[in-house]
Enzyme design. Structure first.
Site, PDB file in Angstrom:
ATOM      1  N   ASP A   8     -10.250  -5.963 -17.243  1.00  0.00           N
ATOM      2  CA  ASP A   8     -10.247  -6.420 -15.852  1.00  0.00           C
ATOM      3  C   ASP A   8     -11.592  -6.187 -15.171  1.00  0.00           C
ATOM      4  OD1 ASP A   8      -8.806  -7.209 -13.288  1.00  0.00           O
ATOM      5  OD2 ASP A   8      -9.406  -5.167 -12.772  1.00  0.00           O
ATOM      6  N   LEU A  42      -7.960  -7.196  -6.188  1.00  0.00           N
ATOM      7  CA  LEU A  42      -8.653  -8.302  -5.531  1.00  0.00           C
ATOM      8  C   LEU A  42      -9.893  -8.763  -6.294  1.00  0.00           C
ATOM      9  CD1 LEU A  42      -8.421  -7.077  -1.832  1.00  0.00           C
ATOM     10  CD2 LEU A  42      -7.094  -8.894  -2.907  1.00  0.00           C
ATOM     11  N   ARG A  43     -10.114  -8.202  -7.475  1.00  0.00           N
ATOM     12  CA  ARG A  43     -11.305  -8.613  -8.226  1.00  0.00           C
ATOM     13  C   ARG A  43     -11.260 -10.095  -8.566  1.00  0.00           C
ATOM     14  NH1 ARG A  43     -10.875  -3.589 -11.433  1.00  0.00           N
ATOM     15  NH2 ARG A  43     -12.398  -2.117 -10.621  1.00  0.00           N
ATOM     16  N   GLY A  44     -10.083 -10.611  -8.873  1.00  0.00           N
ATOM     17  CA  GLY A  44      -9.959 -12.031  -9.218  1.00  0.00           C
ATOM     18  C   GLY A  44     -10.401 -12.933  -8.076  1.00  0.00           C
ATOM     19  N   VAL A  93     -14.386 -12.527  -7.608  1.00  0.00           N
ATOM     20  CA  VAL A  93     -15.173 -13.139  -8.676  1.00  0.00           C
ATOM     21  C   VAL A  93     -15.077 -14.666  -8.627  1.00  0.00           C
ATOM     22  CG1 VAL A  93     -15.344 -13.399 -11.180  1.00  0.00           C
ATOM     23  CG2 VAL A  93     -15.055 -11.135 -10.190  1.00  0.00           C
TER      24      VAL A  93
END
Length: 410
Positions: free
Chosen positions: A267, A348-350, A353
């Site tokens: 991830d 919230l990385r998705g 990015v």
């Protein structure tokens, strides 16, 4: 900005200094006072001392000699049939804050060749002469502590233009080799402790490439990902804590047959590219012929792609310059987050990015506004590795992302 020394004992006003030399370790000399000086910061019984740094002329000559002696690299423009992997790499060069890319695919599909071919396309950057951390003379966020203090003192720094560096991390590397180490032997023999910068220091403002990353020890992968995410590397040995900037693009490649990374590590990579074996017979023949040409005469082969390489270099340079002006509509941002929410993507990385990658793609295409097509292109690479694995699910995770994207956006 945080001091490299541990907060419990270090004075808050002045940062510690690192050596500007790339050929010698940093010396920590025993003293009794706590007095800040121009070339060192004394802390308890230790001070980090400065030593002589190479001149700009010496550094340029060294770089030119290294370039001439290095083995020929296969041109990036000559690689065919792996568009997804190439796009992910280009977007990370345009915006390093995307967070790197994980490339998984069959053996013999050109993963390592493609990553190493990126060297020719990397733009030039301004670095402070002799600094082991490739400090940016204009950006305090990526300055080594010594450079930052010299700037605060009003000193005019010698600057040289250099290529972004790519550092290969060998599988057998130890944590000390990666992070840097404090030499305890010198303390016993000479009464001096020396800090030797590791690969993370060399990779600052550059690219760190780990081939077969799924075979690397998990704790070492964790160290790399933590440094890539925070932008700083901290080394603590024998009660001494030293930090230095470590902002780099982390690129990993591997074969899924040899095992997968743990989900929490996977991830942390910004994008995920899947590479498959080319099935088209004509394309396979072309790849074989091009490789044979390169092996026969690398210099002539590289010259035949020089024009395409230069065009791609200019495109990347222009995209990096214009990235800050690219805008993404609020409605599109809401839909991106809706896709992430409905796919049950943790964290919230998705979202972050996908927004960054879409902007980088728009900049690469020479536009200042993100379109739905840009998002459709990058969203599978940004989310597929973040989905929870279902052992009973036969459909590819990338296809699940595409299906959900069209459901939300149309």
């Amino acid at each position: 900005m945080a001091s490299p020394f541990s907060p419990a004992t270090a004075p808050a006003a002045s940062p510690a200094l690192f050596s500007a030399s790339t050929s010698r370790p940093l010396s920590l000399t025993a003293v009794s006072a706590r007095i800040p000086s121009r070339r060192g910061f004394r802390r308890g019984r230790f001070t980090v001392c400065n030593v002589a740094a190479p001149s700009a002329t010496e550094q340029e000559a060294k770089a030119a000699g290294a370039k001439e002696s290095q083995r020929p690299v296969y041109p990036f423009a000559a690689i065919v049939g792996q568009d997804e992997m190439k796009l992910c790499l280009l977007l990370n060069v345009i915006d390093p804050k995307i967070g790197g890319v994980m490339i998984m695919g069959d053996r013999g599909t050109g993963k390592s060749t493609t990553v190493r071919s990126l060297v020719d396309l990397l733009p030039d950057i301004r670095v402070v002469v002799g600094d082991p951390f490739n400090s940016d003379p204009d950006d305090p966020e990526v300055m080594g502590p010594e450079v930052r203090e010299r700037v605060l003192e009003g000193e005019k720094l010698p600057v040289v233009t250099a290529k972004i560096t790519m550092v290969d991390l060998p599988l057998g590397a130890t944590e000390d080799r990666v992070c840097g180490t404090i030499d305890i032997e010198k303390a016993l023999t000479d009464g001096v402790k020396a800090f030797e910068p590791g690969l993370l220091a060399k990779a600052n403002r550059g690219i760190l490439y780990v081939d077969e990353v799924n075979l690397l020890d998990d704790h070492l992968v964790d160290v790399l990902l933590d440094s890539a995410a925070s932008g700083w590397n901290t080394v603590e040995r024998e009660g001494i804590s030293i930090s230095h900037p470590a902002r780099f693009i982390l690129i990993g490649s591997g074969n899924p047959e040899e095992g997968e990374l743990r989900p929490q590590l996977l991830d942390r990579f910004g994008m995920h590219a899947q590479v498959g074996t080319v099935r088209d017979a004509e394309l396979r023949v072309k790849i074989v012929e091009e490789r044979a040409r390169f092996d026969r005469d690398p210099k002539v082969f590289r010259e035949s792609y020089m024009e395409e390489q230069e065009k791609l270099q200019q495109q990347i340079s222009s995209a990096r310059s214009n990235l800050g002006a690219v805008q993404i509509d609020h409605d599109l941002r809401v839909k991106i987050s809706k896709v992430c929410a409905e796919l049950n993507v943790d964290g919230l990385r998705g979202d972050i990015v996908t927004n960054r990658a879409a902007k980088a793609l728009a900049a690469l295409k020479g536009r200042d506004t993100v379109t739905v097509e840009d998002i459709a292109t990058v969203i599978p690479n940004c989310l597929r590795h973040r989905l929870r694995k279902d052992p009973l699910e036969s459909i590819d995770s990338g296809l699940l992302v595409v299906e959900k994207f069209y459901e939300v956006f149309t």
